[in-house]
Structure formats: C-alpha cells, structure tokens
Design a protein around this motif. Sequence first.
Motif, PDB file in Angstrom:
ATOM      1  N   GLY A  61      -0.340  -6.737  -5.987  1.00  0.00           N
ATOM      2  CA  GLY A  61       0.978  -6.131  -5.879  1.00  0.00           C
ATOM      3  C   GLY A  61       1.431  -5.473  -7.159  1.00  0.00           C
ATOM      4  O   GLY A  61       1.870  -4.318  -7.172  1.00  0.00           O
ATOM      5  N   TYR A  62       1.338  -6.205  -8.258  1.00  0.00           N
ATOM      6  CA  TYR A  62       1.803  -5.734  -9.561  1.00  0.00           C
ATOM      7  C   TYR A  62       0.706  -5.946 -10.594  1.00  0.00           C
ATOM      8  O   TYR A  62      -0.276  -6.657 -10.344  1.00  0.00           O
ATOM      9  CB  TYR A  62       3.031  -6.528 -10.009  1.00  0.00           C
ATOM     10  N   SER A  94      -0.218  -2.378  -4.596  1.00  0.00           N
ATOM     11  CA  SER A  94       0.414  -2.207  -3.290  1.00  0.00           C
ATOM     12  C   SER A  94       1.925  -2.041  -3.381  1.00  0.00           C
ATOM     13  O   SER A  94       2.594  -1.881  -2.362  1.00  0.00           O
ATOM     14  CB  SER A  94       0.102  -3.414  -2.398  1.00  0.00           C
ATOM     15  N   ARG A  95       2.470  -2.090  -4.592  1.00  0.00           N
ATOM     16  CA  ARG A  95       3.914  -1.921  -4.775  1.00  0.00           C
ATOM     17  C   ARG A  95       4.178  -0.812  -5.784  1.00  0.00           C
ATOM     18  O   ARG A  95       3.401  -0.580  -6.701  1.00  0.00           O
ATOM     19  CB  ARG A  95       4.556  -3.228  -5.257  1.00  0.00           C
ATOM     20  N   TYR A 113       0.413   2.561  -6.907  1.00  0.00           N
ATOM     21  CA  TYR A 113       0.650   2.912  -5.506  1.00  0.00           C
ATOM     22  C   TYR A 113       1.109   4.363  -5.382  1.00  0.00           C
ATOM     23  O   TYR A 113       0.705   5.085  -4.455  1.00  0.00           O
ATOM     24  CB  TYR A 113       1.689   1.967  -4.922  1.00  0.00           C
ATOM     25  N   ALA A 114       1.918   4.800  -6.364  1.00  0.00           N
ATOM     26  CA  ALA A 114       2.465   6.154  -6.301  1.00  0.00           C
ATOM     27  C   ALA A 114       1.428   7.234  -6.591  1.00  0.00           C
ATOM     28  O   ALA A 114       1.708   8.420  -6.416  1.00  0.00           O
ATOM     29  CB  ALA A 114       3.631   6.289  -7.284  1.00  0.00           C
ATOM     30  N   ALA A 115       0.232   6.840  -7.006  1.00  0.00           N
ATOM     31  CA  ALA A 115      -0.820   7.843  -7.220  1.00  0.00           C
ATOM     32  C   ALA A 115      -1.292   8.436  -5.899  1.00  0.00           C
ATOM     33  O   ALA A 115      -1.894   9.513  -5.868  1.00  0.00           O
ATOM     34  CB  ALA A 115      -2.007   7.221  -7.963  1.00  0.00           C
ATOM     35  N   ARG A 116      -1.037   7.707  -4.793  1.00  0.00           N
ATOM     36  CA  ARG A 116      -1.361   8.173  -3.443  1.00  0.00           C
ATOM     37  C   ARG A 116      -2.851   8.510  -3.277  1.00  0.00           C
ATOM     38  O   ARG A 116      -3.217   9.497  -2.640  1.00  0.00           O
ATOM     39  CB  ARG A 116      -0.486   9.379  -3.050  1.00  0.00           C
ATOM     40  N   HIS A 133      -1.839 -13.506  -3.755  1.00  0.00           N
ATOM     41  CA  HIS A 133      -0.465 -13.450  -3.258  1.00  0.00           C
ATOM     42  C   HIS A 133      -0.375 -12.759  -1.880  1.00  0.00           C
ATOM     43  O   HIS A 133      -1.206 -12.995  -1.011  1.00  0.00           O
ATOM     44  CB  HIS A 133       0.449 -12.775  -4.281  1.00  0.00           C
ATOM     45  N   GLU A 134       0.615 -11.878  -1.708  1.00  0.00           N
ATOM     46  CA  GLU A 134       0.933 -11.378  -0.367  1.00  0.00           C
ATOM     47  C   GLU A 134      -0.112 -10.425   0.186  1.00  0.00           C
ATOM     48  O   GLU A 134      -0.097 -10.113   1.382  1.00  0.00           O
ATOM     49  CB  GLU A 134       2.312 -10.687  -0.374  1.00  0.00           C
ATOM     50  N   ASN A 135      -1.014  -9.944  -0.663  1.00  0.00           N
ATOM     51  CA  ASN A 135      -2.036  -9.004  -0.192  1.00  0.00           C
ATOM     52  C   ASN A 135      -3.255  -9.679   0.438  1.00  0.00           C
ATOM     53  O   ASN A 135      -4.123  -8.980   0.977  1.00  0.00           O
ATOM     54  CB  ASN A 135      -2.508  -8.123  -1.354  1.00  0.00           C
ATOM     55  N   VAL A 136      -3.317 -11.008   0.388  1.00  0.00           N
ATOM     56  CA  VAL A 136      -4.507 -11.703   0.878  1.00  0.00           C
ATOM     57  C   VAL A 136      -4.769 -11.440   2.367  1.00  0.00           C
ATOM     58  O   VAL A 136      -5.914 -11.140   2.749  1.00  0.00           O
ATOM     59  CB  VAL A 136      -4.423 -13.212   0.582  1.00  0.00           C
ATOM     60  N   PRO A 137      -3.784 -11.537   3.254  1.00  0.00           N
ATOM     61  CA  PRO A 137      -4.086 -11.304   4.675  1.00  0.00           C
ATOM     62  C   PRO A 137      -4.666  -9.918   4.954  1.00  0.00           C
ATOM     63  O   PRO A 137      -5.694  -9.797   5.635  1.00  0.00           O
ATOM     64  CB  PRO A 137      -2.729 -11.506   5.365  1.00  0.00           C
TER      65      PRO A 137
END
Length: 385
Positions: A61-62, A94-95, A113-116, A133-137
């Motif tokens: 994420g960060y 992802s953020r 993420y903003a590099a698109r 963290h939240e990206n695992v799933p």
Amino acid sequence: MTGPDSAAQPSPRKTPQRKTRPRTAKKTATAVRDQESTPAVSVFEGLGRAPVPLRVVARLGYYPPRHNAGSEWMAHNLLRALVARGHTVEVWLSRYSADREPYEVDGVRIVPYAARLDYGAAAWRADVMVSHHENVPSAGALARGMGRPFVVICHNTAPVIFRNIGRGSTALAVYNSLHMQAEAEAFFCEYTTALRPAASIVVRPPVVAADYATAPGDRVTLVNLNADKGGEVFWQLAERMPHVKFLGVRGAYGQQIERRGGLPNVEVIDQVPGDRMRDEVYARTRVLLTPSAHESWGRVAAEAMASGIPVVAAPTPGLSECLAEAGIFADRADLDAWQSTVERLLDPAVWAEASERALARSKGLDPAADLAAWCEAVEALHRRG
C-alpha cells in the motif's frame, strides 16, 4: 511492573560505589561508538550473491520515504536484502502518494500508483510475488492464478491475512515474531489446517544498529502520537512532570493527539523518515515510551536500544518479545507506574544500568542471520515452484 527499581540507591558511606558511576556511563558511551563504527551496508554485503537472480514483484500500500511506519521499513529491509543478493526488486503501490514517477530506495524500485503503469504485466514477468496487509487477498489471488510463488509478510493477526497466504509448496508465510507465528498456528488449528501454508519462517523486523546508534539526548520521547500508541499517556506524563523535557513525533498514520497551546516542556515534530531518525529523534532522546495498546513487535524500541536508550513499554506480546530482559514494563492504564519509572531513570546510575541492558539486547537482535534465512527461504520457494 518491572523496571530499574531493583538497582538500589548506594549508601552515602560507600564512596567506592559512587566512583563506579562514571565508569559505567563511559562504558555505555564506548559501546554506542563501537556500534556506530560498524558500516550499515556490511550486513547486506555479507549476504553474498544468489546463484540465480530472480525478478521479485511486491504489491504494497505505502512505502518509504513518504510513509514511515514499522511494517513498511521491515518490508523495505527484507526487499533490500534481496537486492543485495543480486535479485531485481520492484514495489508496486496500491495507494496514492505525492509521487508520480518511479523512484529507487537502496536499489529497490518503487512504482507509485499515480504512475499508472501496468502492475498486471509486471506480475506476469515475476519469479516471486510478495505482499502484506490489505493487499494480501488480491495479490495472492493474482499470484495463484498466474502460478507464481507467493510470499506474505505477517505483521498482525488479522484473519484475512492468514486465510489468504495460500497453500502448497509455493506459499511462504513470514512472521515478524514468535508470538505472531503462534497466533497463526492457533488460527489454523481452530478453523482449518487446510489453510496452513507449507512453508513459514520467523524474521524479526531487521534493525541495523549502525543506522541508528548515536549518543542519547535529554528528552522523554514518544513516536506516533495516536491513541493506540499512547498519545494520551504521553501528554498526561508531560503535564505531571513539568521539570522533564518531552519530545513527541507525529506518526505516519492514525489521528494524532495534541493539546491546543501545547505544554512548555513538550516539543512536537512531524514524522521523520527512517534515515533521519538517528539524528532527529534518537540523538535527542534519553528515554523512549511505548505505551501501545497493541504491538506485534515494536520497531522503534529496537531502534532506540541501538543507542542504549532505555525503553519503558506496555507489556504487549510483541514488545515483551522485542525488549526481553532489557524491557521496563508498566501497565498502560497505570499512570503512576509510568511516572515513577521515568523519575527513577533520571538517576544517572539507574539510567546507565538500563542503558547497558538495552545495548546488550540490541546486539542480540543483530539481523544478519534473519536476513540470510529470509533470502534462502524466498530462493528455495522459487526452486520448488
């Protein structure tokens, strides 16, 4: 509560005991200088080179230096170790952050993420995928769909993490402490052993002492002023102890607790990137406070101990494991205990003894063996895949 109170005040008649105080303090300062003289890069250079270079893609994420939290710095040092072994490592965020173009930190390439740019294409080219963290799933589902080995760094006990590590020989769980490993095993036993990954390893958050070792300052410090980290305890102690200087460091996350108008003995500064913590935080710190409600390890405690800074902590499983015999523990709700412990640490002899224990614990947390085991586990995962 346990703490440095076991060090009795010397009798006024026993002048030889008084003479030992400056020698104890001198020994502590020498130990700090010894740690400072060790090149930080030596730990990574000592890992050697892998026989087969891999392309490692991490979905997080960060990342530093925009986001400076313990789990992000742990992930960075693990990925940095893979770079030292000769692997190519990319982190796809992802953020959103203020960054728009890819950048590098210690050889790790970070794609904002903003590099698109196309994360899916990068994952398709990966030899190994990593997440936390939240990206695992989502990262785990992608790795399994593409048939890629998947590594999960487990920093907390969220069931969603344990459920999505994956099964089989190409899934690796990396626990940041023994108690985290025990929590995961309890989850797998209670719900279903079929979810347990075939491979797991315990890697304590790597802290290279030479990155943080310095001569301690004069402040009582809390890093991250949010409620869970003990922001209220910090301000209550500062109010009770107007004769003591306090330093509050704003954290990378959570609502920061601050007082309108502040207090004359308190200085609050913005969050500090990891590569500036030594000079801007630990060089100003005499005692570190960690009155956390939850802590799976407590990286700042390990960083502070590299300088022989005593740590007063809530006895969470993570902090208890991190600090071990160097810890000075007080119940989070017992403000009197926190105050009396800090007051005792104002005594130079008591502080020096606690400082020596902190330095000894810091040496015991040398990350070289853990980093070598981490690299071998990732490389072995790829070989099995």
